[in-house]
Structures are given as structure tokens and as C-alpha cells.
Design an enzyme around this catalytic site. Structure first.
Site, PDB file in Angstrom:
ATOM      1  N   TYR A   1      48.547  45.876  34.218  1.00  0.00           N
ATOM      2  CA  TYR A   1      47.985  44.613  33.569  1.00  0.00           C
ATOM      3  C   TYR A   1      48.206  44.555  32.100  1.00  0.00           C
ATOM      4  CZ  TYR A   1      44.847  40.605  32.712  1.00  0.00           C
ATOM      5  OH  TYR A   1      44.162  39.370  32.386  1.00  0.00           O
TER       6      TYR A   1
ATOM      7  N   GLY B   1      50.641  46.916  41.086  1.00  0.00           N
ATOM      8  CA  GLY B   1      50.065  46.929  39.771  1.00  0.00           C
ATOM      9  C   GLY B   1      48.805  47.436  39.741  1.00  0.00           C
ATOM     10  N   CYS B   2      48.407  47.781  38.418  1.00  0.00           N
ATOM     11  CA  CYS B   2      47.026  48.259  38.370  1.00  0.00           C
ATOM     12  C   CYS B   2      46.717  47.740  36.859  1.00  0.00           C
ATOM     13  CB  CYS B   2      46.760  49.680  38.635  1.00  0.00           C
ATOM     14  SG  CYS B   2      47.901  50.910  37.691  1.00  0.00           S
ATOM     15  N   GLN B   3      45.862  48.649  36.107  1.00  0.00           N
ATOM     16  CA  GLN B   3      45.643  48.421  34.749  1.00  0.00           C
ATOM     17  C   GLN B   3      46.448  48.808  33.901  1.00  0.00           C
ATOM     18  OE1 GLN B   3      43.195  46.455  33.990  1.00  0.00           O
ATOM     19  NE2 GLN B   3      42.628  46.747  31.937  1.00  0.00           N
TER      20      GLN B   3
END
Length: 161
Positions: A114, A85-87
């Protein structure tokens, strides 16, 4: 027969609710590929979360972390089950492609990142980065990061009188 050379067609994206289920119930680990600064501001609340940035912010803009795979390989086996995952879900797609091309087999990209995790009211933590390698000086008993509820009504306040 389709013989695409890119692993992009192999990236499987799941929503944050499915990611939460895999992390809590199916033995998956969370690999957060955001910058350290983003991670410190808030991250998926999961005990075994890893933070290995896929990109860095520089004065010239974002640049790919040239040591991303070097940093992942000592802490993740190619047979590990990972949710990446990332932003917002973009960097994690690129990181997932690199991981697939290196031979990782059990990967999911967390769609929406996120931001979607927070929007869905899932638990987040704020605080220091989870270490990717044990440090003999600091690997003793750890204090848990401050837990933060994502809903405003959960904010604690003092007496109102």
C-alpha cells in the site's frame, strides 16, 4: 533438476502499476492482508477488494491469523485471479506462499504494498472494511467509501475570503 519443496520460488511479485492494470483491466481481485485497522485508514480503491488479515497485532507483537485460510476459502476460489497486498510487501509474500501451498494458481504479490501504491499516486479509499460475506441485514444498496486523492493539491478547501 530443482525440486524445491517451498512455493517461495513460485511467488511472482509485480509492481503497483502492473497490479493496478491487472485489477482494472484483467479481472483480478485485490486481497488486502493487512489488519482491519490499517485497512480502515486507507486501502486500494477497488470495488471488489477483500480484507482478510494475515497477521494480528497483539501485546506480544504480531501473530499469524490461525484462521487465514479458513477465511479466504469461502470467498475466493482456487481458480480466482488475485493480487495480494499488504502495507509494504512482506506479509503479502507469506500470505501468497500459503495460498500457493493450498492450491491457488493465479496469484501475484504486490511489491511495495500500500505504501508504494500511495507513493505512485494511485487511487485510495478510506472507510469501512469491504464485507467478505454477504450479511442479509446490511447487504442492501451500499454507499461508496469516501474517495481520497493522494496528492495534496487535490484537497478541497472552503472559500479563502
Amino acid at each position: 533438476m530443482d525440486t524445491k519443496s517451498s512455493s517461495e520460488s513460485e511467488v511472482v511479485t509485480i509492481d503497483v502499476l502492473k497490479a493496478n492494470d491487472l485489477l482494472r483491466n484483467s479481472g483480478y481481485r485485490y486481497l488486502d492482508v493487512r489488519t482491519e485497522e490499517e485497512f480502515k485508514k486507507g486501502h486500494v480503491d477497488f470495488d471488489d477488494a477483500l480484507n482478510i488479515p494475515y497477521m494480528f497485532n497483539t501485546p506480544e507483537g504480531r501473530v499469524k491469523n490461525p484462521k487465514f485460510m479458513e477465511q479466504v476459502l469461502p470467498v475466493c476460489s482456487k481458480d480466482d485471479h488475485l493480487v495480494v497486498g499488504c502495507q509494504s510487501g512482506v506479509r503479502s509474500v507469506y500470505a501468497t506462499i500459503d495460498l500457493l501451498n493450498t492450491g491457488f494458481k493465479h496469484l501475484y504479490n504486490m511489491g511495495g504494498g500500500y505504501l508504494a501504491w500511495v507513493e505512485n499516486g494511485l487511487p485510495v479509499a478510506v472507510g469501512p472494511i469491504v464485507q467478505t460475506k454477504p450479511d442479509p441485514v446490511t447487504s442492501g444498496p451500499k454507499t461508496s467509501p469516501e474517495l481520497v486523492q493522494t496528492k495534496p493539491d487535490a484537497v478541497l478547501s472552503g472559500p479563502t475570503n
